[in-house]
Design a protein around this motif. Structure first.
Motif, PDB file in Angstrom:
ATOM      1  N   ARG A  79       0.948  -1.242   0.199  1.00  0.00           N
ATOM      2  CA  ARG A  79      -0.199   0.127  -0.030  1.00  0.00           C
ATOM      3  C   ARG A  79       0.748   1.271   0.149  1.00  0.00           C
ATOM      4  N   GLY A  80       0.181   2.142  -0.565  1.00  0.00           N
ATOM      5  CA  GLY A  80       0.804   3.699  -0.489  1.00  0.00           C
ATOM      6  C   GLY A  80       2.285   3.526  -1.081  1.00  0.00           C
ATOM      7  N   ASP A  81       3.293   4.098  -0.244  1.00  0.00           N
ATOM      8  CA  ASP A  81       4.721   4.396  -0.667  1.00  0.00           C
ATOM      9  C   ASP A  81       5.412   3.129  -1.043  1.00  0.00           C
ATOM     10  N   ALA A  82       5.016   2.135  -0.430  1.00  0.00           N
ATOM     11  CA  ALA A  82       5.470   0.733  -0.701  1.00  0.00           C
ATOM     12  C   ALA A  82       5.364   0.314  -2.159  1.00  0.00           C
ATOM     13  N   VAL A  83       4.160   0.762  -2.703  1.00  0.00           N
ATOM     14  CA  VAL A  83       3.845   0.350  -4.252  1.00  0.00           C
ATOM     15  C   VAL A  83       5.041   1.007  -5.013  1.00  0.00           C
ATOM     16  N   ARG A  84       5.229   2.286  -4.695  1.00  0.00           N
ATOM     17  CA  ARG A  84       6.204   3.090  -5.626  1.00  0.00           C
ATOM     18  C   ARG A  84       7.521   2.370  -5.397  1.00  0.00           C
ATOM     19  N   ALA A  85       7.820   2.169  -4.057  1.00  0.00           N
ATOM     20  CA  ALA A  85       9.292   1.858  -4.012  1.00  0.00           C
ATOM     21  C   ALA A  85       9.485   0.214  -4.879  1.00  0.00           C
ATOM     22  N   SER A  86       8.104  -0.543  -4.749  1.00  0.00           N
ATOM     23  CA  SER A  86       8.642  -1.684  -5.328  1.00  0.00           C
ATOM     24  C   SER A  86       8.576  -1.616  -7.050  1.00  0.00           C
ATOM     25  N   ARG A  87       7.817  -0.636  -7.669  1.00  0.00           N
ATOM     26  CA  ARG A  87       7.762  -0.407  -9.023  1.00  0.00           C
ATOM     27  C   ARG A  87       9.200  -0.106  -9.418  1.00  0.00           C
TER      28      ARG A  87
END
Lengths: 308, 571
Positions: free
Chosen positions: B79-87
């Motif tokens: 969720r949230g910033d974790a999605v961005r970090a994973s992309r």
């Protein structure tokens, strides 16, 4: 076609689907669309409310009261004059009923002429191209640099005696076609390359029928949206000119009312019942037009359209 | 050991009245370093599945169930910033249209560094330069291109730049969504070789989405076939092509045209009598765009060429070439949409420029076309019937309404469409295949003498391609229509045509019967084209490395003449 059981279970119907083309289907479709596009509804309600105010208002309010000396001067709201009277003895309610109508009419006439003339010019330039396009584009570009207000002030100052609100609309229409002409031209340039235009050529359609039967229908949503913008711009221009005293002296338009308010120092005299109504009506008018335009834009512009 | 573990993935799309279960319980694994194909036709849920792994499903779509564990972390639970970090850091995506995916106002250098900086990497100028140069070299581009803007690159270079951006952070999984579908075969082969080399270099998993089984046979280790949002088959590449278990997989494999099994229909190669009446004649025709007193540099779209198509002996002439080879310019001149810069085009012996109104009308009626984009060919404002009824009305082909309707129904039947199902609908309500077949029906109904088919099947699902081309071929025989088939796909040209012209940079480099030109190509350019076709046979190696461009400008080679089509070698 492919109607294996796996396909059927892939799609589930969760709400009523009327037969395509039936009246019930249309009503359901429009209803669902409006629920997703509240701007369109609110805009329409505001504008229709305003139109109802000036049309139905005529049945209950004596519009003769919109002329000077119809009643006592500078009276605050009372049972006889619900919105009071101005220093020249006009019934403010009657002025609003008449004035809102005159101002809307000015905007619609000027906007309509502007869109009609502008899109005709834009069609010719965009579809035929070549020298017609170069000359038209050059004229439009030059005219776009002329500050409209300067032009309008000069013309209305020259014509001031005997100017009516209808004449006012024509003056504003003189410059209202420039932007539509340019926008329609660029839309046509894009649509001219569309596959269906080439298909129509291969089907033996003439240039004339391609413009009116293939391209024009696809331009309609765009033209309607431009029309709303043009109406708003025309109203703004007319109110501006009138507030400077360059409007029709004998007609109680909203802009002229603003002019008289300033002329008679209504703010210093504290005549709030005279100041508030025209300002509120103008706010309702502009907000309504803005919301309607934004709502239509969403309908016409596929990039903004929410998926159905 | 598995890298990615997708279990029971379910994705729904909501409309105001329906729920569409786009993906219905899909489960599969990807091992580290494995290349997995996700194959299916449009609407099968392959792209939706891939986008879900990056949580890029947009409303009205929604992931309604399932997990996707990458090295033990559930990608769908982020969720949230974790999605961005994973992309990009863990899962990277190579989009379909590279031309629209690069930012037109930024240099490549900035676009490569953008993701790194966003993921918190601090680089000084020198380190950044080195990194960008390395990323570009890794995809076979010159490091000098770091300063280039996207518009300065060719289509293949842009797609490679997208690969460079995707692998810059050495992700664990790369998803490539039809990375080569907009490219011609030669560029496709180079880009795929680049992608595979880069993937092997960093050892990540690769999920390759597409519909071309030939490409998958050459590029992947395992093939997952999706149909209607369900997995139809999941098998190693070695087995699925020799022994497909599911009927749908077999159909997809069989629909890829291959050489050697050509149904021999061609008439014996008779030299046409020179005095035979000609239908269309190009007399030293060339076309140049631009130039002029204030124009930019002139572009030679089509070099001088002369040919004559006889009135009898209808046949299918294929014009093959990469984008920019001048094949579409040729087609547009045949249709009268462009006028030649030099030379003369004659229709039935009459110069096109000097036609009178009624002759022009007859020409319009007799020379028809089918275009690449079956959606753009329909006016979205009208029901599809209009595409059929308009020419009937304009050319005065019918007098009463009743007979117009029956002619439209007949035409639909001739191309295998159910008239009741397609007529009376709006274009967006029909599938791409239905729309394209309707266009074939339209052309037929008019009863032309000549039909220009410009990439008529490139936007249609693979399973329908041969059907539509088969339609064309049968119609040619039945109604004696000469067809000019414009394509970049040699394999289909091989199957349908009676004569093949290969165009390169506006020049006809090789011409002859399909059996000669495509099975035994002699011109170096044709040979490169044929070598780049991905065969649906993992054992037949695609070959690697860049094609040898040296010989591409070699002399024209013309072998054999076809009855009714005379190509003048002298130009």
């Amino acid at each position: 076609m492919t109607t294996s059981p796996t396909v059927q279970t892939r799609v589930e119907t969760i709400a009523e689907e009327a037969e395509a083309g039936s009246l019930r289907g249309v009503i359901l479709g429009v209803g669902r669309y409006l629920r997703r596009n509240p701007q369109l509804i609110v805009g329409l309600i505001l504008l229709l409310g305003l139109v109802a105010f000036t049309t139905i208002g005529r049945l209950f309010v004596d519009i003769a009261g919109a002329h000077p000396l119809a009643g006592p001067a500078s009276q605050p709201p009372s049972a006889e004059f619900p919105l009071g009277t101005d220093p020249q003895g006009r019934d403010v309610l009657a002025v609003m009923v008449v004035g809102a109508w005159l101002t809307i009419r000015t905007g619609v006439i000027a906007g309509f002429i502007g869109i009609l003339a502008g899109s005709a010019v834009g069609f010719v330039a965009g579809y035929y191209g070549g020298w017609a396009d170069r000359i038209i584009t050059w004229i439009v570009d030059v005219l776009l640099t002329v500050p409209a207000i300067l032009f309008l002030v000069i013309i209305s100052a020259m014509l001031q005696n005997g100017l009516t609100s209808f004449g006012m609309a024509l003056i504003i229409a003189l410059l209202a076609w420039r932007r539509p002409a340019r926008q329609v031209r660029s839309q046509i340039l894009v649509m001219r390359e569309a596959g269906y235009v080439e298909m129509a050529k291969l089907s033996g359609s003439s240039g004339f029928s391609i413009i009116f039967k293939e391209i024009a229908p696809n331009l309609m949503p765009y033209l309607i949206s431009s029309f709303i913008v043009a109406v708003a711009a025309a109203i703004l221009a007319s109110v501006g000119l009138e507030a400077m005293g360059l409007g029709p002296q004998n007609e109680p338009t909203l802009g002229m009312t603003v002019y008289w308010i300033m002329q008679f120092s209504a703010f210093l005299l504290g005549l709030w019942w005279w100041i508030l109504p025209p300002v509120l009506i103008l706010i309702v008018l502009f907000v309504g037009l803005y919301l309607l335009n934004a709502g239509l834009d969403e309908l016409a512009n596929p990039r903004l359209r929410k998926r159905t | 050991m598995t890298l990615l573990e997708v279990r029971d993935l379910c994705i729904d799309y909501f409309t105001s009245t329906r729920v569409i279960h786009a993906v219905r319980g899909v489960s599969f694994d990807v091992a580290p370093g494995e290349r997995v194909a996700l194959v299916g036709e449009s609407g099968s849920g392959k792209t939706t599945t891939a986008l879900a792994l990056m949580q890029m499903i947009e409303p009205p779509g929604k992931i309604v169930g399932g997990t996707a564990k990458l090295n033990g972390t559930d990608l769908l639970a982020l969720r949230g910033d974790a999605v961005r970090a994973s992309r990009l850091a863990n899962v990277a995506y190579i989009p379909q249209g590279a031309m629209n995916s690069l930012n037109p106002v930024l240099r490549l250098r900035e676009q490569i560094l953008d993701g790194l900086v966003d993921h918190g990497q601090r680089l000084d100028r020198k380190a950044a330069d080195a990194l960008v140069a390395g990323a570009l070299k890794g995809v076979g581009l010159s490091p000098d291109l770091a300063r280039a803007y996207p518009h300065e690159l060719s289509g293949g270079m842009k797609q490679r730049a997208c690969i460079a951006i995707a692998i810059a952070m050495k992700p664990d999984l790369v998803i490539a969504d039809e990375p080569t579908s907009a490219l011609d075969v030669i560029t496709q082969k180079q880009v795929m070789a680049t992608l595979i080399a880069a993937q092997e270099e960093i050892g990540c998993g690769l999920l390759l989405i597409g519909h071309d089984m030939g490409l998958m046979a050459q590029a992947t280790n395992r093939v997952i076939v999706l149909q209607h949002g369900l997995i139809a088959e999941d098998a190693p590449v070695g087995r699925i092509f020799t022994d497909p278990q599911h009927a749908y997989s077999r159909m997809l494999i069989d629909s890829v045209p291959t050489l050697g099994k050509r149904a021999e229909t061609a008439a014996p190669a008779v030299i046409a009598k020179p005095e035979a009446a000609s239908l269309m004649e190009f007399d030293k025709v060339s076309k140049t765009f631009g130039g002029g007193l204030f124009g930019n540099d002139a572009v030679r779209a089509l070099d001088t060429c002369s040919f004559r198509l006889a009135d009898e002996h209808p046949q299918i002439i294929s014009v093959v070439g990469q984008s920019g080879s001048g094949k579409t310019t040729l087609a547009r001149m045949v249709l009268g949409f462009e006028t030649p810069s030099t030379g003369e085009i004659r229709y039935r012996g009459k110069p096109m420029a000097a036609m009178r109104a009624e002759e022009r009308r007859a020409y319009r009626r007799e020379v028809q076309a089918i275009f690449q984009d079956p959606y753009g060919s329909f006016n979205p404002f009208y029901k599809v019937d209009r595409a059929l009824s308009l020419p009937l009305a304009n050319f005065g082909l019918t007098t009463q309404g009743g007979s117009a309707r029956s002619r439209m129904e007949e035409a639909c039947e001739a191309v295998g469409l159910d008239a009741g199902e397609v007529l009376g609908r709006f274009p967006h309500e029909l599938s791409g295949g239905q729309r394209q077949r309707l266009m074939v029906a339209r052309a037929l109904m008019i009863g032309p003498r000549m039909l220009v088919a410009d990439e008529p099947v490139s936007m249609v699902d693979a399973s329908l391609r041969m059907t539509i081309l088969g339609n064309l071929q049968r119609l040619k025989d039945r109604f004696s229509i000469s067809v000019i088939y414009i394509t970049h796909d040699l394999a289909t040209a091989y199957h349908v045509s009676d004569y093949v012209l290969v165009l390169h940079k506006g020049r006809i480099v090789e011409a002859g019967l399909p059996g000669d030109v495509i099975e035994r190509p002699e011109h170096p350019y044709t040979r490169s084209l044929v070598d780049a076709i991905p065969w649906p046979d993992p054992n037949r190696h695609w070959g690697t490395g860049a094609p040898d461009r040296a010989g591409w400008d070699a002399r024209q080679i013309i072998r054999g003449q076809s009855a009714g089509f005379v190509l003048n070698a002298a130009g």
